[in-house]
Each structure stands twice: as structure tokens, then as C-alpha cells.
Design a protein around this motif. Structure first.
Motif, mmCIF file in Angstrom:
data_model
loop_
_atom_site.group_PDB
_atom_site.id
_atom_site.type_symbol
_atom_site.label_atom_id
_atom_site.label_comp_id
_atom_site.label_asym_id
_atom_site.label_seq_id
_atom_site.Cartn_x
_atom_site.Cartn_y
_atom_site.Cartn_z
ATOM 1 N N THR A 1 0.823 -1.215 0.000
ATOM 2 C CA THR A 1 0.000 0.000 0.000
ATOM 3 C C THR A 1 0.851 1.257 0.000
ATOM 4 O OG1 THR A 1 -1.791 -1.130 1.169
ATOM 5 C CG2 THR A 1 -1.762 1.282 1.264
ATOM 6 N N LEU A 2 1.832 1.330 0.870
ATOM 7 C CA LEU A 2 2.589 2.571 1.008
ATOM 8 C C LEU A 2 3.364 2.914 -0.255
ATOM 9 C CD1 LEU A 2 3.846 2.118 4.665
ATOM 10 C CD2 LEU A 2 1.968 3.561 3.860
ATOM 11 N N ARG B 1 0.719 7.975 0.710
ATOM 12 C CA ARG B 1 0.069 7.349 -0.449
ATOM 13 C C ARG B 1 1.043 7.340 -1.639
ATOM 14 N NH1 ARG B 1 -5.310 10.404 -1.241
ATOM 15 N NH2 ARG B 1 -4.104 12.089 -0.271
ATOM 16 N N GLY B 2 2.026 6.449 -1.514
ATOM 17 C CA GLY B 2 3.025 6.281 -2.550
ATOM 18 C C GLY B 2 4.432 6.566 -2.091
ATOM 19 N N GLY B 3 4.594 7.273 -0.952
ATOM 20 C CA GLY B 3 5.914 7.659 -0.470
ATOM 21 C C GLY B 3 6.608 6.611 0.362
ATOM 22 N N GLY B 4 6.008 5.426 0.468
ATOM 23 C CA GLY B 4 6.648 4.340 1.189
ATOM 24 C C GLY B 4 6.688 4.564 2.686
ATOM 25 N N GLY B 5 7.595 3.835 3.345
ATOM 26 C CA GLY B 5 7.681 3.884 4.804
ATOM 27 C C GLY B 5 8.586 4.973 5.328
ATOM 28 N N ASN B 6 8.689 6.071 4.607
ATOM 29 C CA ASN B 6 9.614 7.150 4.960
ATOM 30 C C ASN B 6 9.176 7.998 6.131
ATOM 31 O OD1 ASN B 6 12.075 7.757 3.111
ATOM 32 N ND2 ASN B 6 10.514 6.973 1.711
ATOM 33 N N GLY C 1 11.209 6.691 -17.195
ATOM 34 C CA GLY C 1 12.306 7.187 -16.374
ATOM 35 C C GLY C 1 12.291 6.742 -14.936
ATOM 36 N N GLY C 2 11.147 6.739 -14.284
ATOM 37 C CA GLY C 2 11.058 6.308 -12.893
ATOM 38 C C GLY C 2 10.492 4.910 -12.808
ATOM 39 N N ALA C 3 10.261 4.443 -11.588
ATOM 40 C CA ALA C 3 9.770 3.081 -11.403
ATOM 41 C C ALA C 3 8.858 3.000 -10.186
ATOM 42 C CB ALA C 3 10.932 2.113 -11.244
ATOM 43 N N TYR C 4 8.080 1.939 -10.162
ATOM 44 C CA TYR C 4 7.240 1.580 -9.018
ATOM 45 C C TYR C 4 8.188 1.176 -7.888
ATOM 46 C CZ TYR C 4 3.544 -1.173 -6.599
ATOM 47 O OH TYR C 4 2.641 -1.685 -5.697
ATOM 48 N N VAL C 5 8.200 1.948 -6.793
ATOM 49 C CA VAL C 5 9.226 1.760 -5.768
ATOM 50 C C VAL C 5 9.143 0.394 -5.096
ATOM 51 C CG1 VAL C 5 9.562 4.222 -5.317
ATOM 52 C CG2 VAL C 5 7.798 2.956 -4.044
ATOM 53 N N ASN C 6 7.990 -0.252 -5.118
ATOM 54 C CA ASN C 6 7.876 -1.576 -4.513
ATOM 55 C C ASN C 6 8.659 -2.631 -5.285
ATOM 56 O OD1 ASN C 6 6.242 -0.555 -2.553
ATOM 57 N ND2 ASN C 6 4.352 -1.460 -3.308
ATOM 58 N N MET C 7 9.040 -2.321 -6.515
ATOM 59 C CA MET C 7 9.713 -3.315 -7.353
ATOM 60 C C MET C 7 11.127 -2.880 -7.716
ATOM 61 S SD MET C 7 6.543 -4.455 -9.756
ATOM 62 C CE MET C 7 5.201 -5.434 -9.063
ATOM 63 N N LEU D 1 15.736 3.058 6.026
ATOM 64 C CA LEU D 1 15.937 1.777 5.359
ATOM 65 C C LEU D 1 14.724 1.500 4.482
ATOM 66 C CD1 LEU D 1 17.600 -0.361 8.170
ATOM 67 C CD2 LEU D 1 18.658 1.045 6.404
ATOM 68 N N ASN D 2 14.674 2.192 3.364
ATOM 69 C CA ASN D 2 13.571 2.150 2.425
ATOM 70 C C ASN D 2 14.057 2.812 1.126
ATOM 71 O OD1 ASN D 2 13.487 4.972 3.115
ATOM 72 N ND2 ASN D 2 12.115 4.467 4.810
ATOM 73 N N GLN D 3 13.159 3.028 0.182
ATOM 74 C CA GLN D 3 13.518 3.851 -0.961
ATOM 75 C C GLN D 3 13.495 5.285 -0.446
ATOM 76 O OE1 GLN D 3 14.759 2.392 -3.298
ATOM 77 N NE2 GLN D 3 13.826 0.358 -3.430
#
Length: 462
Positions: free
Chosen positions: A143-144, A190-195, A414-420, A455-457
Motif C-alpha cells: 500500500t505505502l 500514499r506512494g511515499g513508502g515507509g519514509n 524514467g522512474g519506477a514503481y518503488v515496490n519493485m 531503510l527504504n527507498q
């Protein structure tokens, strides 16, 4: 006398209700293990948290002892960012509550749940929310980072259905992020991960969905260029009820696949039509199927939504070696089709694969600045995944993945889905958020100025 982090935690974490596990404990090997066996790391402490208070205590302990802090939900992260060497892992796996409100059409989900647990609970009420394609994936991580899956074209990303979240911040305080409270944080997670903090509870919107018409259509891999060329023209024009991701791979040697196809390399589409009407699904798929030679397999049928969500679980158990690369894709020119055909027929192991996940339809109903996920105009998320259980093949799958990515990257957004993504550096992180990165860095500075959650993107505080 030695004073390990695990020993210190047992002395200092008064009131901690969960389990504290160090390298000398009998359960350590199991506790340190994550889904991707290539992420073989040895934390100094694994703290299994039972509630938000436990999480807050662990965060404070890691800060006071200047130890790296990893946060683990389902443990599926491709780069193994749910663990670390010599630091502390806040393991959320005990946070397993799932509470469905069928009247409000919402579900509240604990931060340690995996999607299969949510799917089963919501299915009892004929409801569902968008998730991924493997039911053992953690709710929090998927989700994150955004949340792509079978329901994206119909109902959007997981983040488009995230109404609220309970978040433990770097200072140990608990806040609620929603459209009405801590709105900057709600935007960022909503998209920024566990930051920005540790989410201990998610509240999702639900949709009426029980049975879908789904399954794979496979052609011989040698026909992959023809299939992909037809697919790239068909899918964006298809109604939102149709989701289908393109893939290259190998037919597993197991039911329900016919023996004559076992271990054959294929190109195909894995379908999800979000109705229970096989005739409507057949009509929607017909423009693609009629444009191509007869497939080697067309195994599309009505099935419960949770059955579709768990279709790949057996093929991808925990403990395999994984190496990922990913990109967002706007268009697929003929040159890219030819390169996909070159690499797709040479998938190096039975589990290695390439997927093109659609991210149009309902995902395009939001502007690029509405959430941290900025690639709202992209049509696909492409992932190259080298997978095999044998560590001796780690270099083989990594080389295929990187070579595939390097060849196709010039044709991507140019960018990517951070989960992958693997741990690929700040330039790739910035490219994945584009113009939203500046605001994310500002929110990071407000909620985690010392970059405790790094410890994340990682989004570095402004």
C-alpha cells in the motif's frame, strides 16, 4: 560482561508486550528471515510488536542506541529493506486484526496483515479493495508504495482507496492521517513508502466484488512479439472492467496446467474481468484474441476474487532468490517490442518472468500531484524479476534482469514503481517521484527530520 542490543532491550523496554529476539535465541533464524532469500541479513534485535505502544518503544530504543531501524510488515520487499545487518527490526507480524464494516463498506487492517487475510474477510461480505497479485504480500509495504494489482483499472491503486492510517512517528507519537487530519502525511504515505512513520492500522474503502472472470491466456514465447504488439493497442482501449497484465514466463509443471505445456516458455495475458458474467468477459477480451493466432492455453473462468489473488502463491513461495528491476512505461514502440521478444524467450529459470501491469483506467482519475505517486499518466509498470530457489543461480538471474532492464530502459518513462526496485540509489528514487519529490522532502523534514526511517527507498529530509 557483554551487552548486546537484545539484552539491553530486555532491560530497557519496560511494558513491551511483544517478543524480543536476539541472535542467541532459539527462534532467531526464523525471525530474521524474509521472503527474498537473497536478502540474507543479521539484525541485532527483532522486536515483534503487538500494538502501537510496542512500536513506539522500539523506535525510541533504536534512536537512543543509534541503531539502524528496519520496519517489516509482510517481509516481501524485493530489496530486503524490511531487515538490516546489526540493527533493529520492528516486526509488525502480530498486528493481524481485520475488521470489516459492510454497511460503511470499509475495512480496518492491522499493519502486520497480508493481503490473503484481508481478501478472505472482505469476500465474506461480497466486497474487496485493490491489492496485488500474490496473497502473501504484506498490506503495509504494497500500500505505502502505491498498490498495483488485478483491480487497478476498475478501482484504482490501493492508495486511491486508503481513507486513513494510524501512524507511529519518529518521536514515538501516534497520529491519524486522513483527508481531515495530518493531511500532508496522508498525502505523503500514499506512494511515499515507509519514509514517514510506521503504519499500525489502515482503513480502506471497499467495493462490491465477489466473483471475477479470470485466468491466463498463453501463446508460445516465439509469438511474443505479435502478442505484445496486439496487447499494447488493445489494453488502453478496453473497458475498465478488463484488467490484463502481459507476461513472459514458463508454464509450471503442475496442475491446473496441461502436461503438454509443462516447462514451455510462453507469452501471455493474465486476465481479471471484474464481473461474474463469462459472456461479457469473452466479448471484452475478443478484440485481442481475434487478432492473434489460437492460443496454446485459454484458461479463463469465473472464480472467487480471493482465488485469483492467490493464483501465484504456490509458484512463488518464501525462500527463493529474487532480483528485481522496474520502470514506468508510457508507450511500447516496435523497437521495444522486439527487445522484449529477445529477452522474453530467454527467461533463465522456471520462475523468472517479466510483467507489464496496467496503470490506466481508474488510476488515471487522479492528478499526478493528488498523491505522492506521480506517474499518473503512465500506462504500465514494467517489472523484470529473476527468481530461483538455488543460490547458485543468483548471478544468472541477476544478469538476465539487469541486461533486460538496461536494454528497455531507454524506451521508458524514467522512474519506477518503488515496490519493485532494488537499492538503486537516490537518483532512481528522485526519478520515481519527479516533481513530487520536493514536497515529499518537506513532509519528511516535518515528520522525520533525523531520517530515522531511512531503510527504504529513501526520501531525504529537506
Amino acid at each position: 560482561m557483554s551487552n548486546t542490543p537484545a539484552q539491553a532491550a530486555r532491560r530497557e523496554l519496560m511494558g513491551f508486550k511483544g517478543e524480543l529476539i536476539g541472535p542467541d535465541d532459539s527462534g532467531y533464524e526464523e525471525a530474521r528471515t524474509v521472503y527474498n532469500a537473497m536478502a540474507d541479513k543479521s539484525p541485532a534485535l527483532v522486536a515483534r510488536c503487538t500494538d502501537a505502544d510496542d512500536v513506539a518503544r522500539v523506535i525510541r530504543f533504536a534512536r537512543e542506541h543509534r541503531l539502524p531501524l528496519a520496519v517489516r510488515g509482510g517481509g516481501h520487499h524485493g530489496a530486503g529493506l524490511g531487515t538490516c545487518d546489526g540493527g533493529v527490526v520492528a516486526d509488525l507480524s502480530p498486528l493481524k486484526s481485520v475488521e470489516v464494516d459492510p454497511v460503511a463498506r470499509t475495512v480496518r487492517v492491522g499493519g502486520g496483515c497480508v493481503w490473503g487475510e484481508v481478501d478472505r474477510a472482505t469476500h465474506e461480505h461480497g466486497l474487496a479493495t485493490p491489492s496485488g497479485i500474490i496473497s502473501t504480500t504484506g498490506v503495509g509495504g504494497l500500500t505505502l508504495g502505491g498498490g498495483l494489482g488485478h483491480l487497478t483499472r476498475r478501482y484504482g491503486l490501493s492508495i486511491d482507496n486508503l481513507l486513513a492510517a494510524d501512524v507511529v512517528l519518529a518521536d514515538g507519537s501516534l497520529v491519524r492521517a486522513s483527508a481531515d487530519e495530518d493531511t500532508d502525511l496522508h498525502w505523503a504515505i500514499r506512494g511515499g513508502g515507509g519514509n514517514f512513520g510506521v503504519v499500525t492500522s489502515f482503513l480502506f474503502r471497499l467495493h462490491e466484488l465477489s466473483t471475477v472472470v479470470a485466468g491466463p491466456t498463453f501463446w508460445p514465447a516465439e509469438q511474443g512479439a505479435e502478442v505484445l504488439a496486439a496487447y499494447r493497442d488493445f489494453l488502453p482501449r478496453a473497458p475498465r472492467e478488463v484488467n490484463g497484465f502481459f507476461m513472459y514466463g514458463t508454464v509450471p509443471p503442475a496442475p491446473p496446467f496441461p502436461e503438454e505445456l509443462h516447462l514451455h516458455k510462453v507469452a501471455g495475458v493474465v486476465w481479471c474481468h471484474t464481473t461474474d458474467d463469462p459472456d461479457a468477459a469473452a466479448r471484452a477480451m475478443a478484440p485481442l484474441l481475434d487478432a492473434l493466432p489460437e492460443p496454446a492455453l485459454h484458461a479463463v473462468a469465473p472464480m472467487p476474487h480471493p482465488a485469483l489473488q492467490s493464483l501465484f502463491d504456490g509458484l512463488y513461495p518464501p525462500g527463493d532468490q529474487w532480483y528485481w528491476r522496474a520502470d514506468f512505461v508510457d508507450e511500447i514502440p516496435d523497437e521495444a517490442v522486439a527487445l522484449h521478444a529477445k529477452f522474453g524467450v530467454d527467461v533463465p529459470t522456471m520462475q523468472s518472468t517479466m510483467h507489464l501491469y496496467p496503470i490506466d483506467g481508474a488510476a488515471h482519475d487522479h492528478a499526478s500531484t493528488d498523491t505522492a505517486w506521480s506517474y499518473r499518466g503512465a500506462r504500465w509498470a514494467c517489472v523484470y524479476a529473476g527468481v530461483d530457489p538455488d543460490p547458485a543461480n543468483a548471478d544468472l538471474i541477476k544478469r538476465w534482469t539487469v541486461d533486460y532492464f538496461d536494454a528497455l530502459h531507454p524506451y521508458t518513462a524514467g522512474g519506477a514503481y518503488v515496490n519493485m526496485m532494488m537499492d538503486e540509489g537516490q537518483d532512481r528514487v528522485r526519478a520515481s517521484y519527479r516533481d513530487n519529490y520536493t514536497r515529499l522532502a518537506q513532509v519528511k523534514a516535518a515528520y522525520d527530520p533525523e531520517n530515522v526511517f531511512r531503510l527504504n527507498q529513501n526520501i531525504e529530509p529537506e
